[in-house]
Design a protein around this motif. Structure first.
Motif, PDB file in Angstrom:
ATOM      1  N   ALA A  33       0.824  -1.213   0.000  1.00 28.98           N
ATOM      2  CA  ALA A  33       0.000   0.000   0.000  1.00 28.98           C
ATOM      3  C   ALA A  33       0.856   1.261   0.000  1.00 28.98           C
ATOM      4  O   ALA A  33       0.320   2.369   0.027  1.00 28.98           O
ATOM      5  CB  ALA A  33      -0.924   0.006   1.215  1.00 28.98           C
ATOM      6  N   THR A  34       2.161   1.077  -0.043  1.00 32.48           N
ATOM      7  CA  THR A  34       3.086   2.215   0.009  1.00 32.48           C
ATOM      8  C   THR A  34       3.871   2.332  -1.297  1.00 32.48           C
ATOM      9  O   THR A  34       3.739   1.501  -2.190  1.00 32.48           O
ATOM     10  CB  THR A  34       4.089   2.040   1.164  1.00 32.48           C
ATOM     11  OG1 THR A  34       5.028   1.007   0.808  1.00 32.48           O
ATOM     12  CG2 THR A  34       3.378   1.645   2.450  1.00 32.48           C
ATOM     13  N   SER A  35       4.724   3.355  -1.356  1.00 32.11           N
ATOM     14  CA  SER A  35       5.576   3.509  -2.540  1.00 32.11           C
ATOM     15  C   SER A  35       6.909   2.796  -2.372  1.00 32.11           C
ATOM     16  O   SER A  35       7.805   2.952  -3.200  1.00 32.11           O
ATOM     17  CB  SER A  35       5.820   4.999  -2.827  1.00 32.11           C
ATOM     18  OG  SER A  35       6.593   5.573  -1.798  1.00 32.11           O
ATOM     19  N   VAL A  36       7.045   2.022  -1.303  1.00 29.34           N
ATOM     20  CA  VAL A  36       8.257   1.228  -1.125  1.00 29.34           C
ATOM     21  C   VAL A  36       8.311   0.182  -2.238  1.00 29.34           C
ATOM     22  O   VAL A  36       7.350  -0.547  -2.470  1.00 29.34           O
ATOM     23  CB  VAL A  36       8.279   0.529   0.251  1.00 29.34           C
ATOM     24  CG1 VAL A  36       9.534  -0.341   0.385  1.00 29.34           C
ATOM     25  CG2 VAL A  36       8.225   1.563   1.376  1.00 29.34           C
ATOM     26  N   HIS A  37       9.431   0.118  -2.932  1.00 29.47           N
ATOM     27  CA  HIS A  37       9.554  -0.828  -4.057  1.00 29.47           C
ATOM     28  C   HIS A  37       9.769  -2.243  -3.522  1.00 29.47           C
ATOM     29  O   HIS A  37      10.461  -2.434  -2.513  1.00 29.47           O
ATOM     30  CB  HIS A  37      10.724  -0.423  -4.956  1.00 29.47           C
ATOM     31  CG  HIS A  37      10.699  -1.059  -6.305  1.00 29.47           C
ATOM     32  ND1 HIS A  37      11.072  -2.372  -6.518  1.00 29.47           N
ATOM     33  CD2 HIS A  37      10.330  -0.567  -7.518  1.00 29.47           C
ATOM     34  CE1 HIS A  37      10.938  -2.660  -7.803  1.00 29.47           C
ATOM     35  NE2 HIS A  37      10.495  -1.579  -8.430  1.00 29.47           N
ATOM     36  N   PRO A  38       9.181  -3.252  -4.177  1.00 30.22           N
ATOM     37  CA  PRO A  38       9.371  -4.642  -3.731  1.00 30.22           C
ATOM     38  C   PRO A  38      10.839  -5.031  -3.555  1.00 30.22           C
ATOM     39  O   PRO A  38      11.154  -5.862  -2.704  1.00 30.22           O
ATOM     40  CB  PRO A  38       8.706  -5.457  -4.849  1.00 30.22           C
ATOM     41  CG  PRO A  38       7.632  -4.565  -5.364  1.00 30.22           C
ATOM     42  CD  PRO A  38       8.206  -3.181  -5.289  1.00 30.22           C
ATOM     43  N   GLU A  39      11.731  -4.422  -4.351  1.00 30.19           N
ATOM     44  CA  GLU A  39      13.149  -4.762  -4.214  1.00 30.19           C
ATOM     45  C   GLU A  39      13.714  -4.317  -2.864  1.00 30.19           C
ATOM     46  O   GLU A  39      14.781  -4.769  -2.450  1.00 30.19           O
ATOM     47  CB  GLU A  39      13.959  -4.124  -5.348  1.00 30.19           C
ATOM     48  CG  GLU A  39      14.024  -2.607  -5.299  1.00 30.19           C
ATOM     49  CD  GLU A  39      14.733  -1.970  -6.494  1.00 30.19           C
ATOM     50  OE1 GLU A  39      15.062  -2.720  -7.434  1.00 30.19           O
ATOM     51  OE2 GLU A  39      14.936  -0.748  -6.485  1.00 30.19           O
TER      52      GLU A  39
END
Length: 751
Positions: free
Chosen positions: A554-560
């Motif tokens: 739900a955030t802009s944190v990238h999966p990487e």
């Protein structure tokens, strides 16, 4: 030319930043992805700088390619000298390369080429050398008379030699540069009426002259339009005598030569016949190019401001598209933009059924618990607004209303996209829906419309459409990626602007969503047709899943960066579920407690953690004073860049934060003024609807926006209206003058 070094110098950044950025671009990474998720690599370059750098990089690459091509062509002709090669290689603009190439460029048949075919080039070179100071030209030209070669008289031989010299002068890159520079500085753009008896909107340009280096961009575009419409005659007036004197000084090297007068005549011919037409076209083209680039820049900035207007959340809307004969189309929308009902009312002429309109509005307001009414700003807007305002006051409803710019709504409502989205609705109902949704989420709705149709540009139909479309596409893409999209609700139009996604993949995403119900994890994107690992890397961070399996989705944190985020949460003792509950507001305090960055003088014996924090409190030192260093220590411990970690912290502190919250909110109206009510010196609050080179157009509540000329925007000197105002700004204005015949209002922001 070393492109990397040149870019570093031009953008005032490190060579390593340029090298890394160029490598990322060459690898196929998108600008939004690079700007958001490769900050460590680029040194934190913004999307704006990255766009400019990419554009400049492409220009310089094309310049180098052209240099290589020109060198190859001249070399194949056997005419390449080391000096010429050096000059071409050190050229910094394409124009210089073309000037150097001009003498070797294959031309169509010219007077000079015909003279050369007749064997007159040696005679021309003899004349041009100017070494003979006695004798006659006729005697020198006589040996070149030849019926076989088509030279029947001495006069023809001399004329042929002059033609060759004239072309030689015109092709000389240094002489061309001198003429160009002088024309640029001292030349004039002159405009006259095509028909002096005809009254047109271009009357201010009848008998008008302005310096080439002084004419503002908006006037260039206006003059171009007038010329295109055959209302104006436009020409370049150059300082001919000065230019010929400059050429004579360079060409005539021996005043005692018997060829001096001949050369002066040839210079006049070379300038008037060959140089002037080319330079004048170039001047007009350069002015147009400059004006178009500025217009596109203004258009792009206005579009960005419009797209980044904050959404009005929780609005249950009655949306009205005003009209006269066919009535006002009404659409009712719930908080998510779903159509609940639609109808038509007739509050305006010729029916003017105000009672019927109020009865319909009353029924809709009470049935659907409406809290907002939206009115389009087009035809019949003022009359409709008056009815709505009186209706709200009469019934005492707690309902706000606002005026929405309807530019482009008709374009969307009749488009193929609108037909695909709402095949069962007519064009007018789609238009009314679009107006309401513009208030609820401007970005999500306006991406469905060609940016050049949304009414925030200047001469947008007169400029290079490829240039305009490219710039506006970049702006929309940057805005959409800056905000992010809800993967389970976004339309194909919105998804298509996400980094790495095209319309085909966007439709595949929606098709997959409809098939499975909804996405529960970002990694499900890899199951979408034609969306592979490379595309997933580019797009995943900009996709949001509100109630997914992993709160980080739900955030802009990238999966990487999920592993790094999990490690950080664990070290700080933060439950990941806090992200769902509005975020870890105390995350910075926890970082300071766990990774204190304290001065050695304050912390004896290397105390850490809570013990160190206690020392801080005892010394009344701010625990967050060393936050930056604390984050750097935490980043090193996790094995991630500090810039990336700061972004992760911001997201976990306030998940899915909408950057549009930083922009001015929508202004709701609770009053109305007709054009007839306006008076000079009246002070009003208004909303900036458009910003152009010469001023800003402000909506003050009547059908026609008022103009604040650039000279009336600020008490301080400003080069451009955008230095002081932007689309969407709420501003205080005072009426300077009112033109009742043309319904024009002049405003000032100076108080």
């Amino acid at each position: 030319m070393n492109i990397i070094e040149k870019l570093a110098m031009e953008f005032s950044i490190k060579i390593s930043q340029v090298e890394n950025t160029v490598q990322l671009i060459d690898e196929g990474n998108t600008i939004p992805f690079i700007a958001r998720y490769r900050k460590e690599v680029t040194g934190g370059l913004s999307d704006v700088i990255l766009r400019d750098l990419e554009e400049r990089l492409n220009y310089l690459k094309n310049l180098e390619t052209r240099k290589e091509e020109v060198i190859r062509i001249i070399e194949e002709q056997g005419k390449l000298t080391e000096e010429l090669k050096v000059e071409i290689e050190k050229a910094e603009v394409l124009q210089r390369v073309e000037d150097l190439y001009k003498p070797y460029k294959q031309k169509k048949s010219t007077r000079a080429s015909k003279a050369k075919e007749k064997g007159l080039e040696p005679l021309a070179l003899l004349f041009f050398a100017q070494e003979i100071e006695a004798g006659s030209m006729e005697e020198l030209a006589y040996p070149y008379v030849s019926e076989e070669k088509g030279v029947e008289t001495v006069e023809e031989a001399i004329q042929g030699a002059m033609d060759i010299i004239a072309e030689k002068i015109a092709d000389d890159p240094e002489l061309t540069a001198l003429v160009r520079e002088k024309t640029q500085k001292a030349g004039l753009i002159s405009t006259e009426a095509a028909d002096e008896e005809e009254k047109t909107v271009y009357e201010m340009y009848y008998g008008h002259q302005e310096g080439i280096d002084k004419i503002p961009n908006h006037r260039v575009l206006a003059v171009n339009r007038g010329e295109k419409e055959k209302k104006l005659k436009v020409k370049v007036i150059a300082p001919i005598e000065e230019l010929q004197a400059i050429l004579e000084k360079q060409v005539v090297i021996n005043e005692k030569s018997i060829f001096t007068e001949l050369l002066k005549d040839t210079i006049t011919d070379a300038y008037k016949r060959l140089i002037a037409p080319s330079i004048e076209r170039e001047m007009r083209n350069n002015l147009t190019e400059r004006a178009e680039l500025e217009a596109v820049k203004v258009f792009a900035k206005n579009t960005e401001k419009l797209l980044m207007v904050p959404p009005v959340k929780g609005a249950r809307i009655i949306s009205i598209d005003p009209g006269y004969r066919t009535g006002c189309k009404v659409a009712v929308l719930n908080e998510t933009g779903k159509l609940l009902a639609y109808t038509t009312v007739y509050p305006t002429e010729p029916k003017r059924d105000i009672a019927g309109t109020e009865a319909t509005l009353k029924k809709l307001v009470e049935k659907f618990k409406i809290n907002t009414i939206v009115i389009g700003n087009g035809t019949a807007s003022r009359e409709t607004e008056e009815v709505v305002e009186n209706f709200i006051k009469k019934n005492g409803y707690d309902v706000n209303y606002t005026i929405v710019n309807e530019a482009g709504a008709s374009v969307y409502s009749a488009s193929k996209l609108a037909t695909e989205e709402y095949p069962d609705l007519d064009v007018t109902t789609r238009g009314a829906m679009s107006l309401g949704r513009r208030l609820q989420d401007p970005l999500a709705e306006l991406v469905k419309i060609s940016p050049k149709s949304i009414g925030v540009g200047q001469y947008q139909h007169d400029i290079d459409q490829n240039l305009l479309n490219g710039a506006l596409t970049n702006v929309v893409e940057d805005c959409v990626n800056r905000v992010g999209v809800d993967l389970n609700t976004a339309s194909p139009s919105l998804l298509s602007y996400i980094a790495g996604i095209n319309m085909g993949i966007a439709k595949n995403i929606v098709a997959y969503r409809e098939e499975v119900g909804q996405f529960t994890a970002r990694k499900e994107l890899l199951k979408v047709a034609k969306l592979g690992e490379k595309t997933y890397k580019q797009c995943a961070g900009f996709m949001r899943i509100a109630d997914g399996k992993n709160p980080l989705d739900a955030t802009s944190v990238h999966p990487e960066s999920y592993a790094a985020a999990d490690t950080m949460l664990l070290k700080l003792g933060i439950d990941k579920e806090m992200i769902r509950q509005g975020g870890a507001k105390d995350i910075e305090e926890r970082i300071c407690e766990t990774y204190p960055a304290l001065k050695k003088a304050i912390i004896p014996n290397g105390k850490k953690g809570l013990e160190a924090l206690a020392v801080l409190k005892e010394t009344k030192e701010d625990p967050k004073k060393g936050l930056g260093k604390s984050i750097e220590k935490l980043a090193d411990d996790i094995g991630i860049g500090a810039m990336t970690l700061k972004d992760i912290i911001e997201e976990i502190k306030k998940p899915g934060r909408d950057p549009r919250e930083d922009t001015p909110a929508v202004v709701f109206r609770n009053d109305v003024r007709s054009f007839e009510d306006l008076k000079v010196d009246m002070e009003l609050m208004g909303t900036v609807r458009n910003v152009v080179d010469f001023g800003a157009f402000v909506d003050i509540g009547v059908k026609n926006d008022g103009l604040v000329h650039i000279s009336q925007i600020s008490n301080k000197f400003i080069k451009h209206p955008m230095d002081a105002v932007a689309v969407g700004d709420t501003v205080k204005v005072k009426i300077l003058s009112i033109d009742h015949d043309r319904h024009k209002i002049a405003l000032t922001m100076k108080f």
